[in-house]
Design a protein around this motif. Structure first.
Motif, PDB file in Angstrom:
ATOM      1  N   ILE A 199      -5.071   2.668  -1.626  1.00 38.47           N
ATOM      2  CA  ILE A 199      -4.977   4.120  -1.840  1.00 38.47           C
ATOM      3  C   ILE A 199      -6.101   4.819  -1.083  1.00 38.47           C
ATOM      4  CG2 ILE A 199      -5.189   5.962  -3.569  1.00 38.47           C
ATOM      5  CD1 ILE A 199      -4.043   4.058  -5.595  1.00 38.47           C
ATOM      6  N   PHE A 244      -9.989   3.747  -1.391  1.00 42.12           N
ATOM      7  CA  PHE A 244     -10.900   4.189  -0.329  1.00 42.12           C
ATOM      8  C   PHE A 244     -10.980   5.710  -0.301  1.00 42.12           C
ATOM      9  CE2 PHE A 244      -8.412   0.479   1.038  1.00 42.12           C
ATOM     10  CZ  PHE A 244      -9.425  -0.459   1.116  1.00 42.12           C
ATOM     11  N   GLN A 287      -0.838   4.429  -0.443  1.00 39.48           N
ATOM     12  CA  GLN A 287      -1.824   5.381   0.117  1.00 39.48           C
ATOM     13  C   GLN A 287      -1.924   6.693  -0.649  1.00 39.48           C
ATOM     14  OE1 GLN A 287      -3.580   3.736   2.057  1.00 39.48           O
ATOM     15  NE2 GLN A 287      -2.333   2.401   3.305  1.00 39.48           N
ATOM     16  N   PRO A 318       0.825  -1.218   0.000  1.00 39.29           N
ATOM     17  CA  PRO A 318       0.000   0.000   0.000  1.00 39.29           C
ATOM     18  C   PRO A 318       0.857   1.265   0.000  1.00 39.29           C
ATOM     19  CG  PRO A 318      -0.772  -1.558   1.644  1.00 39.29           C
ATOM     20  CD  PRO A 318       0.550  -2.074   1.164  1.00 39.29           C
TER      21      PRO A 318
HETATM   22  N1  5AD Z   1     -10.132   6.180   5.707  1.00 34.76           N
HETATM   23  C1  5AD Z   1     -10.036   5.564   4.506  1.00 34.76           C
HETATM   24  N2  5AD Z   1      -9.269   4.481   4.313  1.00 34.76           N
HETATM   25  C2  5AD Z   1      -8.576   4.002   5.367  1.00 34.76           C
HETATM   26  N3  5AD Z   1      -7.741   2.959   5.475  1.00 34.76           N
HETATM   27  C3  5AD Z   1      -7.317   2.881   6.754  1.00 34.76           C
HETATM   28  N4  5AD Z   1      -7.855   3.875   7.470  1.00 34.76           N
HETATM   29  C4  5AD Z   1      -8.644   4.597   6.636  1.00 34.76           C
HETATM   30  C5  5AD Z   1      -9.456   5.741   6.793  1.00 34.76           C
HETATM   31  N5  5AD Z   1      -9.551   6.365   7.956  1.00 34.76           N
HETATM   32  C6  5AD Z   1      -7.386   2.098   4.340  1.00 34.76           C
HETATM   33  C7  5AD Z   1      -5.878   2.168   4.061  1.00 34.76           C
HETATM   34  C8  5AD Z   1      -5.396   0.832   4.552  1.00 34.76           C
HETATM   35  C9  5AD Z   1      -6.613  -0.045   4.277  1.00 34.76           C
HETATM   36  C10 5AD Z   1      -6.646  -1.327   5.003  1.00 34.76           C
HETATM   37  O1  5AD Z   1      -7.698   0.768   4.657  1.00 34.76           O
HETATM   38  O2  5AD Z   1      -5.696   2.282   2.661  1.00 34.76           O
HETATM   39  O3  5AD Z   1      -4.248   0.381   3.878  1.00 34.76           O
END
Ligand code: 5AD
Ligand code: SF4
Length: 476
Positions: free
Chosen positions: A343, A373, A304, A302
């Motif tokens: 991401i 996400f 991000q 990941p």
């Molecule tokens: N908002 C959106 N996506 C998130 N992730 C973790 N926390 C959040 C959040 N607050 C996503 C990240 C991580 C995956 C498991 O979930 O991309 O790698």
């Protein structure tokens, strides 16, 4: 034995923890048999979220099975209903609230059914309190750190007839020897560590799963051997950040050494792992994948965000350059490596310029697939306090743009595989089109014609067609 005595913790020493839990399993079994007059009680377990949660549910099922339970996929038939919850994004939490609310009628129809909630949501005090207050028909609430105490908690609820609410236990220990009832017969999850110390600013995981702790190497290797010897074909090692495996263990071990050793075990199987953190992803690990006999040619790494500014705000401890260095090394050492990533779109303060850096990174790397996400604020995390001026509509627009770019990349990547012979594991029958649903070592879905007798076996497929991110093939 007088059961009121069994409720006193001091009857047992910590060393005999598992024996103590076994003892409660026996008591539960006695109680349930009395009520059901010899019939097996049934449990309905629903799991939200990641594979770590799936692995936790398999332990709860293991304990229930040992107490004499069977399982049902119909809540109406169940004596015990458990939701194992996920806190990573708001959407997951909303679903849990909705689905638990819907159990009110069931409880009215079947007042004997015991309803319980566990998992990451229950480690957030404000959420667990709200659940406990809003849903009086929920009898038992416990967090991730109390999983090993489940038999005792369940028994306490059954015996006392009162609601039980347990959170915030010690998050430093690992309990070996908890029974596991696996959902799959050829695919399995193998947790190698628990918790996370990284505190990415958007993420709730370190708060709900506690500090990072690794299982001993021998315990992991023995479990892997057992799985391989009992015919499991696809084993995924699990941890929030598998690359930092071994921190704090007496015997110094790296993750690369761990998978290198498991790879030596004879058998016909694939070894996978998730999740890797780019800051700890070593060349040693990539070399181990490249040289492995069983290690799948797949790296889920990941990133991000493609913007260095956002990565800093996220507390990720790497930049775009470092990320691309690892990726390029993986591409060089592992021919046809399948790369996937997570991401987040719309992190607080992210601008469209930052987002374009993410787009350019995915165009450069050409991932097989992405888990994407939209940022979801989590109470208690630093990012939830940051200014977030971009509207939800704007973020959705960026998100759709990202999906469109990735779709094209994935389609080209898949099209380039037409004509290949791929080793595949046959996993299931796709109910929509009747085709066998299979996966290759890179975790790409391959659909083939064939008999369901092949489920759970390795085959070779000639790839005949690419459909976006899915391949079609013919078993040869
Ligand atoms: N908002 C959106 N996506 C998130 N992730 C973790 N926390 C959040 C959040 N607050 C996503 C990240 C991580 C995956 C498991 O979930 O991309 O790698
Ligand atoms: Fe969350 Fe970051 Fe830990 Fe992953 S590494 S679980 S994103 S804090």
């Amino acid at each position: 034995m007088d059961r009121s005595i069994a409720l006193q913790k001091s009857d047992f020493s910590d060393k005999n923890f598992l024996e103590k839990q076994d003892y409660y399993l026996n008591l539960i079994s006695e109680l349930m048999d009395i009520r059901k007059r010899g019939e097996k009680p049934l449990a309905f377990i629903h799991t939200y979220g990641c594979q770590q949660n799936v692995a936790d549910s398999e332990k709860i099922k293991g304990m229930l099975y040992k107490a004499g339970f069977d399982f049902t996929d119909k809540p109406d038939d169940a004596d015990f209903i458990l939701f194992n919850t996920c806190a990573v994004r708001e959407h997951a939490e909303d679903r849990v609230f909705g689905n638990v609310g819907a159990l009110k009628n069931l409880k009215r129809k079947h007042p004997q059914t015991l309803i319980a909630l566990c998992g990451c949501m229950m480690e957030q005090k404000h959420i667990a309190d709200r659940m406990y207050k809003s849903f009086p028909f929920v009898s038992l609430v416990f967090g991730t750190h109390s999983l090993q105490n489940f038999p005792e908690l369940y028994y306490r609820t059954l015996f006392s007839g009162k609601r039980v609410y347990e959170r915030d236990n010690d998050d430093k220990l690992i309990y070996e020897g908890i029974p596991v009832k696996r959902d799959g017969t050829f695919k399995s999850w193998l947790p190698i560590m628990y918790g996370c110390d990284n505190f990415c600013t958007y993420c709730i995981v370190p708060y709900v799963r506690g500090r990072e702790r690794s299982r001993k190497k021998d315990d992991v290797i023995n479990e892997a051997r057992e799985l391989i010897n009992s015919g499991y074909k696809d084993i995924t090692l699990l941890g929030q950040n598998v690359n930092s495996y071994g921190k704090g263990l007496e015997e110094k071990t790296t993750f690369a050494q761990l998978i290198g050793e498991i790879d030596q075990i004879e058998g016909d199987y694939w070894l996978r792992f998730m999740t890797s953190h780019p800051k700890d992803c070593s060349k040693e690990l990539i070399d181990t994948i490249a040289n492995g006999k069983h290690i799948s040619k797949h790296l889920h790494l990941p990133f991000q965000s493609g913007s260095d500014r956002v990565l800093k705000q996220m507390n990720r401890h790497y930049d775009r350059k470092k990320y691309l260095e690892i990726i390029n090394y993986a591409k060089e050492r592992i021919p046809d490596v399948s790369l996937t990533s997570d991401i987040i779109v719309g992190f607080p303060g992210e601008t469209y310029e930052d987002f374009k850096e993410t787009l350019s990174l995915i165009k450069e790397v050409k991932f097989t697939s992405l888990f994407t996400f939209i940022y979801s604020p989590r109470v208690g995390t630093p990012a939830a306090e940051m200014a977030d001026p971009i509207s939800a509509e704007e973020k959705s627009k960026w998100f759709r743009e990202l999906l469109a770019v990735q779709e094209e990349i994935a389609a080209k990547r898949c099209a380039s595989m037409v004509g290949n012979n791929e080793k595949i594991l046959v996993e299931s029958v796709n109910e929509k089109n009747g085709k066998l649903q299979c996966r290759n070592s890179g975790n790409i879905i391959v659909e083939c014609e064939g008999s369901s007798d092949l489920i759970g076996t390795f085959q070779t497929a000639k790839i005949t067609e690419a459909r976006n991110w899915i391949l079609r093939g013919k078993i040869v």
